[in-house]
Design a protein around this motif. Structure first.
Motif, short mmCIF file in Angstrom:
data_model
loop_
_atom_site.label_atom_id
_atom_site.label_comp_id
_atom_site.label_asym_id
_atom_site.label_seq_id
_atom_site.Cartn_x
_atom_site.Cartn_y
_atom_site.Cartn_z
N ALA A 195 -39.45 78.87 46.54
CA ALA A 195 -38.63 77.69 46.84
C ALA A 195 -37.87 77.21 45.61
CB ALA A 195 -39.50 76.58 47.39
N ARG A 196 -38.50 77.28 44.44
CA ARG A 196 -37.81 76.87 43.22
C ARG A 196 -36.71 77.84 42.85
NH1 ARG A 196 -42.83 74.56 39.51
NH2 ARG A 196 -42.65 72.39 40.21
N GLU A 197 -37.00 79.12 42.96
CA GLU A 197 -36.00 80.13 42.62
C GLU A 197 -34.78 80.03 43.53
OE1 GLU A 197 -38.30 83.66 42.89
OE2 GLU A 197 -38.97 83.59 40.81
N ALA A 198 -35.02 79.67 44.78
CA ALA A 198 -33.92 79.55 45.74
C ALA A 198 -33.18 78.22 45.62
CB ALA A 198 -34.47 79.71 47.16
N GLY A 199 -33.74 77.28 44.84
CA GLY A 199 -33.10 76.00 44.66
C GLY A 199 -33.46 74.98 45.70
N TRP A 200 -34.44 75.28 46.57
CA TRP A 200 -34.85 74.31 47.59
C TRP A 200 -35.73 73.22 46.97
CZ3 TRP A 200 -37.00 79.06 50.59
CH2 TRP A 200 -35.92 79.87 50.98
N LEU A 201 -36.50 73.59 45.96
CA LEU A 201 -37.26 72.62 45.18
C LEU A 201 -36.67 72.61 43.79
CD1 LEU A 201 -41.09 73.17 45.91
CD2 LEU A 201 -39.66 71.26 46.62
N TRP A 202 -36.23 71.45 43.33
CA TRP A 202 -35.60 71.35 42.00
C TRP A 202 -36.56 70.65 41.07
CZ3 TRP A 202 -31.95 74.31 40.65
CH2 TRP A 202 -31.13 74.04 39.54
N ARG A 207 -36.10 70.11 31.55
CA ARG A 207 -36.37 71.24 30.66
C ARG A 207 -36.76 72.49 31.43
NH1 ARG A 207 -40.59 68.14 26.94
NH2 ARG A 207 -41.19 67.52 29.05
N GLU A 208 -37.19 72.32 32.69
CA GLU A 208 -37.59 73.48 33.49
C GLU A 208 -36.41 74.15 34.18
OE1 GLU A 208 -40.62 72.57 36.29
OE2 GLU A 208 -41.79 71.35 34.88
N ILE A 209 -35.25 73.49 34.22
CA ILE A 209 -34.12 74.03 34.96
C ILE A 209 -33.72 75.40 34.46
CG2 ILE A 209 -31.68 73.70 35.50
CD1 ILE A 209 -32.19 70.71 35.55
N GLY A 210 -33.66 75.55 33.15
CA GLY A 210 -33.25 76.83 32.57
C GLY A 210 -34.27 77.94 32.77
N LEU A 211 -35.48 77.59 33.26
CA LEU A 211 -36.51 78.59 33.47
C LEU A 211 -36.47 79.17 34.87
CD1 LEU A 211 -39.50 76.78 31.73
CD2 LEU A 211 -37.91 78.43 30.74
N ILE A 212 -35.65 78.58 35.77
CA ILE A 212 -35.58 79.07 37.14
C ILE A 212 -34.86 80.41 37.15
CG2 ILE A 212 -34.63 78.64 39.44
CD1 ILE A 212 -34.86 75.69 38.87
N ARG A 213 -35.49 81.40 37.70
CA ARG A 213 -34.89 82.73 37.77
C ARG A 213 -34.64 83.09 39.23
NH1 ARG A 213 -34.82 85.36 33.07
NH2 ARG A 213 -36.05 84.51 31.39
N TYR A 214 -33.53 83.77 39.43
CA TYR A 214 -33.13 84.10 40.78
C TYR A 214 -33.81 85.38 41.25
CZ TYR A 214 -30.15 85.52 44.66
OH TYR A 214 -29.69 85.90 45.88
#
Length: 218
Positions: A195-202, A207-214
């Motif tokens: 969900a985080r990788e897909a952007g459904w949970l932000w 500081r964690e935004i840059g750690l999200i990988r697709y």
């Protein structure tokens, strides 16, 4: 002359961008800030043509700052800087009215050209990333399911999720079971990651935004 405000919390990175852009004869840096809460007030004070904003600023994150700036000073165009370009981040940037989306390792000449194109009224986004954002998996979860998953993402047990959302334990378990099926996950941890990788949970912490990988789910 294109006036630019730079919002970047890393002093060395911000200093390097100021120095590199100052070399350009048609670009002038009129302000610089290191905290997300300072973006809008500083732009209202110096009225730049473009605000170059790091996505992961402390305080108000870059996308929230860009959205607020778009509402309060629409004449100021925004360009988002990120260490990792993802479809999820791009979709949120477009929703915030951002006109440019560039990664931090972009050569100085390309960054300057991006600013020129944005100042001229263009929207500057990497074509491959734009296609990926359009093709990214759509959110299958309901608002309530997202609320349950958001609390679960904090490591809360079923009983705590139930208390915080005013639900019964059985209802929470049913929600979690449906979430796993809809997302195609085997565990709650995997569901949160997807969900985080897909952007459904932000992330709440910028500081964690840059750690999200697709993750390519196709």
């Amino acid at each position: 002359m294109i006036s630019v405000l730079i919002a970047e919390d890393m002093h060395l990175v911000r200093g390097a961008m100021v120095a590199l852009l100052s070399i350009e004869q048609d670009i002038t840096v009129v302000g610089e800030v290191g905290h997300g809460d300072d973006v809008v007030p500083s732009c209202l004070a110096c009225r730049p043509d473009i605000a170059l904003i790091d996505i992961g600023l402390p305080g108000t994150d870059g996308l929230a700052a860009a959205a607020e700036l778009h509402r309060r000073l629409p004449a100021c165009k925004t360009v988002i800087l990120t260490g990792l370009a993802t479809p999820a981040a791009l979709r949120r940037a477009l929703d915030a009215g951002v006109r440019g989306f560039v990664v931090k390792d972009t050569p100085a000449g390309q960054l300057a050209e991006c600013l020129r194109r944005v100042a001229a009224g263009e929207r500057v986004i990497d074509p491959e990333l734009a296609v990926a954002a359009l093709n990214a998996r759509r959110n299958p979860l309901t608002t309530r399911e997202l609320e349950v998953l958001k609390v679960a993402a904090e490591g809360a047990p079923v009983s705590e999720i139930a208390d915080r959302l005013f639900l019964s334990g059985g209802t929470v378990r049913n929600y979690l079971a449906r979430i796993l099926v809809k997302i195609g996950a085997r565990t709650r941890v995997e569901a949160v990651t997807i969900a985080r990788e897909a952007g459904w949970l932000w992330p709440d912490d910028a500081r964690e935004i840059g750690l999200i990988r697709y993750r390519d789910v196709n």
